[in-house]
Design an enzyme around this catalytic site. Sequence first.
Site, PDB file in Angstrom:
ATOM      1  N   LYS A 152      25.589  -7.154  -2.816  1.00  0.00           N
ATOM      2  CA  LYS A 152      27.034  -7.196  -3.055  1.00  0.00           C
ATOM      3  C   LYS A 152      27.793  -6.327  -2.064  1.00  0.00           C
ATOM      4  O   LYS A 152      28.985  -6.102  -2.216  1.00  0.00           O
ATOM      5  CB  LYS A 152      27.359  -6.734  -4.475  1.00  0.00           C
ATOM      6  CG  LYS A 152      26.742  -7.604  -5.548  1.00  0.00           C
ATOM      7  CD  LYS A 152      27.228  -7.245  -6.938  1.00  0.00           C
ATOM      8  CE  LYS A 152      26.821  -5.855  -7.352  1.00  0.00           C
ATOM      9  NZ  LYS A 152      27.212  -5.516  -8.730  1.00  0.00           N
ATOM     10  N   ARG A 158      11.514   3.807   2.999  1.00  0.00           N
ATOM     11  CA  ARG A 158      10.905   2.885   3.967  1.00  0.00           C
ATOM     12  C   ARG A 158      11.975   1.888   4.339  1.00  0.00           C
ATOM     13  O   ARG A 158      12.594   1.267   3.475  1.00  0.00           O
ATOM     14  CB  ARG A 158       9.716   2.181   3.330  1.00  0.00           C
ATOM     15  CG  ARG A 158       9.164   1.052   4.166  1.00  0.00           C
ATOM     16  CD  ARG A 158       7.829   1.437   4.666  1.00  0.00           C
ATOM     17  NE  ARG A 158       7.175   0.375   5.388  1.00  0.00           N
ATOM     18  CZ  ARG A 158       5.866   0.243   5.414  1.00  0.00           C
ATOM     19  NH1 ARG A 158       5.105   1.066   4.736  1.00  0.00           N
ATOM     20  NH2 ARG A 158       5.316  -0.688   6.131  1.00  0.00           N
ATOM     21  N   HIS A 177       5.857   6.490  11.253  1.00  0.00           N
ATOM     22  CA  HIS A 177       5.304   6.416   9.909  1.00  0.00           C
ATOM     23  C   HIS A 177       4.456   7.681   9.754  1.00  0.00           C
ATOM     24  O   HIS A 177       3.221   7.646   9.792  1.00  0.00           O
ATOM     25  CB  HIS A 177       4.456   5.154   9.765  1.00  0.00           C
ATOM     26  CG  HIS A 177       4.115   4.778   8.352  1.00  0.00           C
ATOM     27  ND1 HIS A 177       3.920   5.703   7.346  1.00  0.00           N
ATOM     28  CD2 HIS A 177       3.929   3.565   7.785  1.00  0.00           C
ATOM     29  CE1 HIS A 177       3.613   5.068   6.227  1.00  0.00           C
ATOM     30  NE2 HIS A 177       3.615   3.771   6.467  1.00  0.00           N
ATOM     31  N   ARG A 212       0.815  -1.220   0.000  1.00  0.00           N
ATOM     32  CA  ARG A 212       0.000   0.000   0.000  1.00  0.00           C
ATOM     33  C   ARG A 212       0.845   1.264   0.000  1.00  0.00           C
ATOM     34  O   ARG A 212       0.598   2.180  -0.782  1.00  0.00           O
ATOM     35  CB  ARG A 212      -0.945   0.008   1.193  1.00  0.00           C
ATOM     36  CG  ARG A 212      -2.095  -0.969   1.061  1.00  0.00           C
ATOM     37  CD  ARG A 212      -2.939  -0.918   2.293  1.00  0.00           C
ATOM     38  NE  ARG A 212      -2.076  -1.153   3.455  1.00  0.00           N
ATOM     39  CZ  ARG A 212      -2.394  -1.896   4.482  1.00  0.00           C
ATOM     40  NH1 ARG A 212      -3.566  -2.443   4.536  1.00  0.00           N
ATOM     41  NH2 ARG A 212      -1.562  -2.078   5.473  1.00  0.00           N
ATOM     42  N   THR A 213       1.839   1.344   0.893  1.00  0.00           N
ATOM     43  CA  THR A 213       2.622   2.580   1.007  1.00  0.00           C
ATOM     44  C   THR A 213       3.431   2.819  -0.265  1.00  0.00           C
ATOM     45  O   THR A 213       3.427   3.915  -0.822  1.00  0.00           O
ATOM     46  CB  THR A 213       3.544   2.533   2.241  1.00  0.00           C
ATOM     47  OG1 THR A 213       2.741   2.313   3.405  1.00  0.00           O
ATOM     48  CG2 THR A 213       4.327   3.823   2.398  1.00  0.00           C
TER      49      THR A 213
END
Length: 157
Positions: free
Chosen positions: A98, A120, A148, A70-71
């Site tokens: 890596k 995020r 958030h 959703r975000t």
Amino acid sequence: MTSPSDASAARSQVWTRKHLLGLEDLTAEEITLILDQAAEFKAQFLQGDTKLDLLTGSVVANLFFEPSTRTRTSFSLAAKRLSADTIDFTSSGSSLSKGETFIDTARNIEAMGAGLIVVRHSTPGTPHQLSRHVDAGVLNAGDGTHEHPTQALLDIF
């Protein structure tokens, strides 16, 4: 939200912050400004204005270092509705495997023209750290159990 006369006064204010990392440092006026702008966008969308040219020529990078549906999708869609070009990054299959650091990853994507980075990450404080290492504006789209802020603003709205 505010009355129409208060909304007119809020629109005369200008957002002066480079980043949106959390809500604690925002003033009531800044939160009201965000909510009033959200209400205006919603009204325009409901009237059929689904594409605005506010971010034409801008590049928004969505850097998601943990799973999200959703975000991530909401930020990508919002940027496109404001006419920004988008870079949608997920950590799986990237140079992180890596040994590249998330700061180096963000800097590389910023070098591709990103002026705004939505991040995020599962580690609390990551957006704050990133904001000290890039020139782009940083939006916190969730940092673990810490904050958030964009979801909180949506909940308030």
